[in-house]
Structures are given as C-alpha cells and as structure tokens.
Design an enzyme around this catalytic site. Sequence first.
Site: not given
Ligand code: NAP
Length: 288
Positions: A13, A15, A66, A130
Amino acid sequence: MTKPLILVTGKDGQLGFELMQLSEQFNNQFNFLFVGRNELDLSNSDAIASFIKQHQPQYIVNCAAYTAVDKAETEQELAYAINATAPAVMAKVCAEMGCKLIHISTDYVFDGEKQQSYLPTDAIHPLNVYGSSKAAGEKLVAENSNDAVIIRTSWVYSSHGKNFVKAMLKLMSDRPEINVVADQIGCPTYAADLAEAIMKIICSNVVSTSTKIYHYSNTGNISWFQFAQAIQEIGEKDCKVNPIPSTAYPTPAKRSNYSVMDTSDIEKDFGVEIKDWKKSLEKCIHLL
Ligand SMILES: NC(=O)c1ccc[n+]([C@@H]2O[C@H](COP(=O)([O-])OP(=O)(O)OC[C@H]3O[C@@H](n4cnc5c(N)ncnc54)[C@H](OP(=O)(O)O)[C@@H]3O)[C@@H](O)[C@H]2O)c1
C-alpha cells in the site's frame, strides 16, 4: 546486540511502501520485516497471532487496511475483519509480548458537523461502513492494549499506489476539462511525511502509559477542488478544473464535508513536524 524488529503490514500500500523506502535510513538501528497479503492475510485472525509470536517484533506498524470506501458498503464483514478484528488481535498479542503497536486510522470516523479542526478527543460519528469499521478498530485496539499509538490521517497520497493525485494527473492528461467536488474540506497527507512521523515516534522512545489517539496530516484546510487546482498547476497540465457540489457526484458511501484535524498533540508529544501541504505535493509530483 540484536536490533529491535519492526513488523510493517500493508507493504504494497501507499504508507507501507513509503515506510519501506524510508527504512533504508534506519537499517543501522532496526531490523524491518515488511509483509503484504501474501505473507500475512489479515482476514485470518489465527494466522496474525501465530505470525507475530513466531517473529517476536518489538514494534508493529499496521499500515494494512480495507480502504475501498465505496465497496465497503457491500462488503461490511470483510471491512470489519481487516479494519477491526485484525488490529484487535495485533493489540492483544502485542500486550502479551510487550510489543508496541502503531495503528493507522482515519478522519472518516468524524461526521464533519463540527466545522472546526477536530481534536483526537472529539466525539466520533462515522457516516459510512469504512469509517465505522475503522472506528471499531480504534476501540478494540484501546481495549486490548495499554500503550498503543493510534494515528488518524486523511487524504493520503504517494507516488506509489492508487490515490487522488495520480488519478487527477491521468484525467488531466486525457481530458480538456474535469469537475471536482468543492464543498468537502480536509487536509492532504503525503504518505512519505507520515512515514517519517512514524519513525520519529518509534525513535522518540516516549513511554506511553495508555493507548492514545493522535492526528497527523499535512497543513492545510482545502477542498478537493483546490487540491486538484494545485495538482494541475504543479503538474503543468493544460486542463480546466471546474468546481462542483458533492450532490453532482453521488457515491455509494456518504462522505463528510469537513475533516480537518488538529495535529498539535503529535507535535507536542513526539516533536513531529507538520509539513506544508503544497510543498509535499510538489515533492511527490516531481517524483512522478
Ligand atoms: N488512503 C487514504 O486516503 C487514507 C485516508 C485516511 C486514512 N487512511 C488509512 O491509512 C492507512 C494506510 O492507507 P494506504 O493509503 O496506505 O492504504 P492502501 O494503499 O489502500 O494500502 C492498504 C494495504 O492493505 C492491504 N490489505 C488489504 N486487505 C488485506 C488483507 N486481507 N491482508 C493483508 N493485507 C491487506 C492491501 O493489500 P493489497 O495491496 O494486496 O490489496 C494494501 O496493500 C490505512 O489504515 C488507511 O485506513 C488512508
């Protein structure tokens, strides 16, 4: 002496990727173990517990989640398994082992009614599945751990993965004009800056006596439309950006119209620097 081990979930992902890039600067102090879905499927609670016990990390940074906000409306069970049950298991095993959990949460726990910077202690009221699943994750982490750090962040982007910045740059290359929502206000967060903040927290060695929630984003108080305008300007795209109301862009999951978060606690407790949103955006776009 053996170096402390930092286990990072969600390596594929945004981060997780940025932490992996940054880890090269910390290899003399820490060992890192980055895992993705293939190494550790977070929908399998038993696997999480046995994986942690097998590797005995001193820190876990839970970047996996997720994150498909609209799809979560129809995949509630899976969203809760990854965003609530999995961090609860991590917190429980961490408490048993004396391992510190840094768990990432979201501005989507708020409903936007406050219309002023949200404090970590403000009441939460998620508007969609979510947000509810992430709120449940926060609660379960706090119930199962006495010293976890929960970081809520917002509008995350990176040069890696899927995000608003990359989607806008692509649309702006393909189309002469685009419409972007102008009545939702928040703060962008460059994942590379959040990765730095996480390493600062780990290196600070601050001893927590209770699980505490922090807010981290870049500076800023802007709409998606203003964010898109900046992307267009920095990315030097020849595309007209039009402001539209949220009502003209309906989505399956309801979104809040205000999610600016107060970051003073993370600055005060750990000396984390909050970077300017536009400077960080420039850095990311130049990498792209
Ligand atoms: N993106 C935003 O705008 C945002 C905003 C606020 C907070 N956040 C929080 O910030 C954190 C990092 O977000 P991000 O943007 O880096 O998210 P991201 O790019 O969507 O990455 C999330 C990762 O979680 C993995 N994942 C999902 N289901 C899984 C499972 N069953 N087992 C193992 N891994 C799994 C995904 O794997 P795959 O690559 O295989 O799918 C993906 O690599 C998260 O906690 C998110 O809720 C994000």
